[in-house]
Design an enzyme around this catalytic site. Structure first.
Site, PDB file in Angstrom:
ATOM      1  N   GLY A  15       0.718  -1.071   0.115  1.00 15.16           N
ATOM      2  CA  GLY A  15       0.074  -0.133   0.133  1.00 15.16           C
ATOM      3  C   GLY A  15       0.725   1.058   0.063  1.00 15.16           C
ATOM      4  N   ARG A  16       0.288   2.409   0.574  1.00 17.47           N
ATOM      5  CA  ARG A  16       1.095   3.673   0.541  1.00 17.47           C
ATOM      6  C   ARG A  16       2.338   3.592   1.351  1.00 17.47           C
ATOM      7  NH1 ARG A  16      -4.658   6.309   1.250  1.00 17.47           N
ATOM      8  NH2 ARG A  16      -4.745   4.372   2.796  1.00 17.47           N
ATOM      9  N   ILE A  17       2.191   2.909   2.533  1.00 16.15           N
ATOM     10  CA  ILE A  17       3.594   2.950   3.304  1.00 16.15           C
ATOM     11  C   ILE A  17       4.713   1.611   2.839  1.00 16.15           C
ATOM     12  CG2 ILE A  17       4.562   2.312   5.396  1.00 16.15           C
ATOM     13  CD1 ILE A  17       1.806   3.103   6.661  1.00 16.15           C
ATOM     14  N   ARG A  27      -2.216  -8.118  -2.043  1.00 17.30           N
ATOM     15  CA  ARG A  27      -3.601  -8.613  -2.702  1.00 17.30           C
ATOM     16  C   ARG A  27      -3.690  -8.154  -4.138  1.00 17.30           C
ATOM     17  NH1 ARG A  27      -7.604  -5.967   1.849  1.00 17.30           N
ATOM     18  NH2 ARG A  27      -5.803  -4.607   1.357  1.00 17.30           N
ATOM     19  N   ALA A  65       3.726  -3.119  10.773  1.00 17.06           N
ATOM     20  CA  ALA A  65       2.357  -3.089  10.575  1.00 17.06           C
ATOM     21  C   ALA A  65       1.500  -3.284  11.681  1.00 17.06           C
ATOM     22  CB  ALA A  65       2.002  -4.161   9.448  1.00 17.06           C
ATOM     23  N   ARG A  66       1.137  -4.403  12.183  1.00 17.52           N
ATOM     24  CA  ARG A  66       0.282  -4.782  13.224  1.00 17.52           C
ATOM     25  C   ARG A  66       0.726  -6.140  14.057  1.00 17.52           C
ATOM     26  NH1 ARG A  66      -1.178  -0.531  13.573  1.00 17.52           N
ATOM     27  NH2 ARG A  66      -3.418   0.594  13.641  1.00 17.52           N
ATOM     28  N   GLU A 110      -0.121  -6.408  22.414  1.00 14.98           N
ATOM     29  CA  GLU A 110       0.945  -5.209  22.952  1.00 14.98           C
ATOM     30  C   GLU A 110       0.033  -4.332  23.908  1.00 14.98           C
ATOM     31  OE1 GLU A 110       1.887  -3.497  18.810  1.00 14.98           O
ATOM     32  OE2 GLU A 110       0.737  -1.768  19.701  1.00 14.98           O
ATOM     33  N   HIS A 136       5.732   0.561  19.365  1.00 11.26           N
ATOM     34  CA  HIS A 136       4.941   0.929  18.417  1.00 11.26           C
ATOM     35  C   HIS A 136       4.926   2.527  18.143  1.00 11.26           C
ATOM     36  CE1 HIS A 136       0.468   0.252  16.684  1.00 11.26           C
ATOM     37  NE2 HIS A 136       1.051   0.998  15.918  1.00 11.26           N
ATOM     38  N   ILE A 137       6.171   3.023  17.718  1.00 10.68           N
ATOM     39  CA  ILE A 137       6.261   4.408  17.379  1.00 10.68           C
ATOM     40  C   ILE A 137       6.610   4.821  16.185  1.00 10.68           C
ATOM     41  CG2 ILE A 137       7.116   4.845  19.823  1.00 10.68           C
ATOM     42  CD1 ILE A 137      10.017   4.660  18.868  1.00 10.68           C
TER      43      ILE A 137
HETATM   44  C1  8YV Z   1      -0.874   4.812  15.824  1.00 11.21           C
HETATM   45  C2  8YV Z   1      -0.549   3.338  13.887  1.00 11.21           C
HETATM   46  O1  8YV Z   1       0.094   5.497  16.520  1.00 11.21           O
HETATM   47  O2  8YV Z   1      -1.579   4.662  12.449  1.00 11.21           O
HETATM   48  C3  8YV Z   1      -1.625   3.428  12.707  1.00 11.21           C
HETATM   49  O3  8YV Z   1      -2.128   2.487  12.150  1.00 11.21           O
HETATM   50  O4  8YV Z   1      -0.378   2.059  13.974  1.00 11.21           O
HETATM   51  C4  8YV Z   1       0.045   4.284  14.704  1.00 11.21           C
HETATM   52  O5  8YV Z   1       0.425   4.993  13.637  1.00 11.21           O
HETATM   53  C5  8YV Z   1      -1.613   4.011  16.686  1.00 11.21           C
HETATM   54  O6  8YV Z   1      -2.384   3.171  16.077  1.00 11.21           O
HETATM   55  C6  8YV Z   1      -2.403   4.731  17.575  1.00 11.21           C
HETATM   56  O7  8YV Z   1      -3.681   4.941  17.242  1.00 11.21           O
END
Ligand code: 8YV
Length: 338
Positions: free
Chosen positions: A161-163, A184, A244-245, A274, A292-293
């Site tokens: 995607g974009r990132i 996908r 990502a997640r 997390e 997650h920064i």
């Molecule tokens: C956020 C992120 O800091 O934008 C997202 O999807 O994962 C992070 O940039 C986090 O989700 C807080 O809402």
């Protein structure tokens, strides 16, 4: 003031956020905010949202069918995040609740961080820093913390995607990397050509990448997209980076693969469950761990908060929310008209 007498929409700002952004919301709404940054559990969140028209949320708040049933006034949930796996979007749509997120404003910042993490894993930055801090550095050695090159290597992107594209651009144009990706859907040739990106199946991606970066959204379909079987297909010299997640990687399987050197190193900004981190990850040396920064620069976090506020204000004052997730709710006209 009684509920019926209030002329203005009511919104909850579920987490502490820039006071200026909260002030801006107060110009339009009766705002219930959370400057102490208390983390609401499911019941508390439902109680605070029960009389609200809108919510400013972050990835920490789960908006699902149960919560929506308990909050019949709710019309909009504005996430300060591009990812929205904390929202049950079909449930929002079914209830006519607009969901919004904050794409674009964090793309380059997150790509910078993803690239930095990938480089940190490849060049063993965290591992060597810990060694230095422990006072173990007492001489130079020809093979001390030898890592793998980033320039000229094969960059694999899962989730283009974009990132993903922004990371690929950094690799191709800045570091002469060969870019392969799986997604996908395939990019159009005009997107692939400038970065020489080659679309491959997932197996080829795993087998050929020197540095694999995960940038795909979390869903039931992407749960443990990288587990023991996938890690076994990677090169023993490869690195894995996840911006990502949590949940996309099986963290226990990754810790095992790192400990047994089945891959060289990893870099993780996101974790299953997390802010808890799998204890096995904490004890393996060849992994860089950050809390997650990836989007955390002063300018980008403020832009995300502003965009979430823009969405909330527009949705509840008859405007056009800039970044809706379920735009069909707008077309169905269930929000106030201008
Ligand atoms: C956020 C992120 O800091 O934008 C997202 O999807 O994962 C992070 O940039 C986090 O989700 C807080 O809402």
């Amino acid at each position: 003031m009684t509920a019926a007498a209030s002329p203005r929409p009511r919104v909850l700002v579920a987490r502490a956020v820039y006071p200026e952004v909260v002030e801006r919301l107060r110009q339009h709404f009766d705002v219930d905010d959370n400057p102490a940054d208390h983390l609401f559990d499911k019941r508390e969140l439902a109680a605070r949202l029960a009389d609200k028209d809108g919510a400013f949320t972050t990835g920490s708040e789960r908006i699902d069918a149960d919560l929506l049933a308990a909050c019949p006034r709710l019309r909009v949930v504005a996430n300060m995040a591009v990812g929205y796996n904390n929202f049950d979007v079909p449930a929002c749509t079914a209830r006519g609740v607009l969901a919004t997120n904050t794409p674009d404003v964090l793309t380059e910042t997150t790509a910078d961080f993803g690239f930095a993490l990938m480089m940190a894993a490849a060049r063993r930055m965290a591992e060597s820093e810990h060694y230095l801090r422990r006072g173990e550095w007492n001489r130079w050695a020809y093979d001390m913390f030898t890592g793998s090159d980033v320039h000229g290597a094969t960059l694999g992107i899962l989730g283009m995607g974009r990132i993903g594209q922004a990371i690929a651009r950094r690799g191709a144009l800045g570091f002469c990397m060969k870019v392969i990706y799986h997604n996908r859907s395939r990019l159009v040739p005009e997107q692939e050509a400038p970065i020489g990106a080659r679309y491959v199946d997932k197996g080829t991606l795993l087998a050929e990448a020197d540095h694999l970066v995960l940038v795909l959204p979390y869903s039931a379909a992407s749960h443990h997209a990288i587990g023991a079987a996938e890690l076994a297909q990677m090169k023993p010299t490869a690195t894995l980076t996840n911006v990502a997640r949590g949940g996309i990687v099986d963290d226990a399987a990754l810790a095992r693969a790192l400990r047994e050197r089945r891959i060289a190193a990893a870099a993780l900004d996101v974790f299953e469950g997390e802010p808890q981190v799998h204890p096995d990850l904490l004890s393996v040396p060849n992994v860089v761990l950050t809390p997650h920064i990836a989007s955390a620069t002063v300018a980008t976090r403020r832009a995300m908060a502003d965009l979430a506020a823009d969405n909330l204000v527009a949705a509840l004052t008859g405007g056009k929310p800039p970044t809706p997730i379920n735009a069909e709710v707008l077309r169905e006209g269930r929000l106030p008209a201008r």
